[in-house]
Design a protein around this motif. Structure first.
Motif, mmCIF file in Angstrom:
data_model
loop_
_atom_site.group_PDB
_atom_site.id
_atom_site.type_symbol
_atom_site.label_atom_id
_atom_site.label_comp_id
_atom_site.label_asym_id
_atom_site.label_seq_id
_atom_site.Cartn_x
_atom_site.Cartn_y
_atom_site.Cartn_z
ATOM 1 N N ARG A 91 0.828 -1.211 0.000
ATOM 2 C CA ARG A 91 0.000 0.000 0.000
ATOM 3 C C ARG A 91 0.862 1.262 0.000
ATOM 4 O O ARG A 91 0.503 2.265 -0.640
ATOM 5 C CB ARG A 91 -0.953 -0.007 1.204
ATOM 6 C CG ARG A 91 -2.024 -1.086 1.109
ATOM 7 C CD ARG A 91 -3.165 -0.819 2.083
ATOM 8 N NE ARG A 91 -4.073 -1.958 2.153
ATOM 9 C CZ ARG A 91 -5.240 -1.942 2.785
ATOM 10 N NH1 ARG A 91 -5.647 -0.836 3.410
ATOM 11 N NH2 ARG A 91 -6.012 -3.012 2.825
ATOM 12 N N LEU A 117 -1.541 3.971 7.183
ATOM 13 C CA LEU A 117 -1.908 2.834 6.341
ATOM 14 C C LEU A 117 -1.903 1.537 7.144
ATOM 15 O O LEU A 117 -2.689 0.627 6.871
ATOM 16 C CB LEU A 117 -0.963 2.730 5.143
ATOM 17 C CG LEU A 117 -1.056 3.886 4.139
ATOM 18 C CD1 LEU A 117 0.027 3.779 3.083
ATOM 19 C CD2 LEU A 117 -2.433 3.914 3.480
ATOM 20 N N GLU A 125 2.133 1.583 -3.582
ATOM 21 C CA GLU A 125 1.051 1.978 -4.490
ATOM 22 C C GLU A 125 0.584 3.413 -4.252
ATOM 23 O O GLU A 125 0.075 4.067 -5.162
ATOM 24 C CB GLU A 125 -0.123 1.009 -4.355
ATOM 25 C CG GLU A 125 0.177 -0.384 -4.892
ATOM 26 C CD GLU A 125 -0.960 -1.375 -4.676
ATOM 27 O OE1 GLU A 125 -0.966 -2.420 -5.352
ATOM 28 O OE2 GLU A 125 -1.845 -1.102 -3.819
ATOM 29 N N SER A 126 0.766 3.911 -3.032
ATOM 30 C CA SER A 126 0.346 5.271 -2.721
ATOM 31 C C SER A 126 1.237 6.317 -3.382
ATOM 32 O O SER A 126 0.839 7.468 -3.542
ATOM 33 C CB SER A 126 0.364 5.489 -1.203
ATOM 34 O OG SER A 126 1.704 5.593 -0.722
ATOM 35 N N ALA A 147 2.794 7.815 7.102
ATOM 36 C CA ALA A 147 2.089 6.918 6.178
ATOM 37 C C ALA A 147 2.050 5.494 6.709
ATOM 38 O O ALA A 147 1.031 4.795 6.588
ATOM 39 C CB ALA A 147 2.753 6.952 4.807
#
Length: 334
Positions: A283, A327, A286-287, A323
């Motif tokens: 994630r 996340l 991909e962010s 993050a």
């Protein structure tokens, strides 16, 4: 591969270029490297005909450095068995954690045992450009050969690397050949021969050194050293942020500019942490916030942050920690 080839030629105890490894009556040749040594060692051993079984993989200590006692013990045991140790490999900055072996002690051991001492400095050798960080790789200057990449901490494009060998004579003896079509002349295009063909596997090669020369001439060594110091400071800062947060766990000491950690809230069971961190890593990637990689340390899945970008700023790592926490909490909710 070049360094190991020269080591094999210098320490085999017989004319390996003429006889190869198929000659009768020669003991098995052995090379010693830690379990943290980069995967190049296996490729090189296989391609040089030594085979993977010729590599003695030495365990590491809690800081992921070669265990010197076990290294010395393995060499002694192999000698008693009639085998022939020929090379010790130390690492100045492992690919997993940035750990630096005790180079002074390993150099002394190689000297006592009359073995070739090769330093894999692909990642960390260039800290020697910095007067502040140079003590971290003390002992590296005693190596018989050193390999390092310039597309890491010289901030250059792929790919450019260097192998230095202390004894130019033995390096030349390892590779030199003299067919008529390569004959040197005192004048003309072949004046002085084709020296690069005598220093490695390649007969001809691209001018990779040009971009190194241009970068050094443009920026200067002091500027490059300051950027390396900056990356190390950033790694230490990230390590401190991780260590200070109750939901994060620092998995290795920060020795250079690699930080390995995981998201590990107290409420999450140990057996769930690998899957949680694997999904978290994807994630994050991909962010677009950052591109950490992964590794396994002590059987635990880790987020691995390798900092070799001259544009990195402290704020980038603060954003990364934010993050990870945000996340990570989102992954727990799914």
């Amino acid at each position: 591969m070049s360094g190991l080839a020269v080591a094999r030629h210098a320490k085999a105890g017989f004319d390996i270029r003429a006889e190869g490894l198929q000659g009768a009556g020669h003991p098995k040749l052995l090379v010693y490297a830690s379990t943290e040594t980069h995967g190049w060692i296996r490729k090189a051993a296989e391609l040089l005909g030594l085979g993977d079984e010729a590599i003695r993989r030495i365990p590491v200590d809690s800081a992921y450095r070669t265990d010197l006692r076990q290294l010395a013990s393995a060499i002694a045991e192999d000698r008693r068995a009639g085998l022939r140790p020929f090379c010790i490999i130390a690492t100045a900055g492992t690919v997993n954690t940035g750990a630096i072996d005790d180079l002074e002690s390993m150099a002394s051991l190689a000297e006592r045992e009359e073995l070739w001492f090769h330093v894999d400095g692909a990642f960390g050798a260039l800290v020697s450009l910095s007067p502040v960080l140079r003590p971290l790789v003390s002992g590296m200057e005693r190596a018989d050969s050193i390999a390092f990449d310039l597309h890491k901490w010289m901030y250059l494009p792929f790919e450019v690397a260097c192998t230095l060998v202390r004894d130019s004579r033995v390096r030349r003896e390892t590779f030199v050949q003299s067919p008529s079509y390569l004959a040197g002349e005192s004048r003309g295009l072949m004046a002085g021969g084709l020296p690069f063909a005598e220093r490695g596997i390649e007969l001809t090669r691209g001018f990779k050194a040009l971009k190194v020369w241009m970068s050094v001439k443009t920026h200067g060594i002091p500027a490059l050293a300051r950027l390396i110091e900056q990356n190390v400071r950033q790694a230490r800062y990230l390590g401190e942020m991780v260590a200070a947060h109750p939901d994060l766990e620092l998995l290795t000491p920060v020795s250079l500019s690699i930080v390995c950690f995981r998201y590990a809230p107290e409420a999450v069971a140990e057996h769930q942490l690998d899957a949680l961190n694997r999904e978290l890593l994807i994630r994050i990637q991909e962010s677009g916030i950052a591109v950490p990689s992964s590794t396994r340390l002590g059987g635990r899945y880790a987020l691995r942050v390798a900092i070799t970008n001259h544009r990195s700023r402290i704020e980038d790592f603060e954003d990364l920690v934010d993050a990870v926490l945000r996340l990570g909490a989102a992954v727990r909710e799914t």
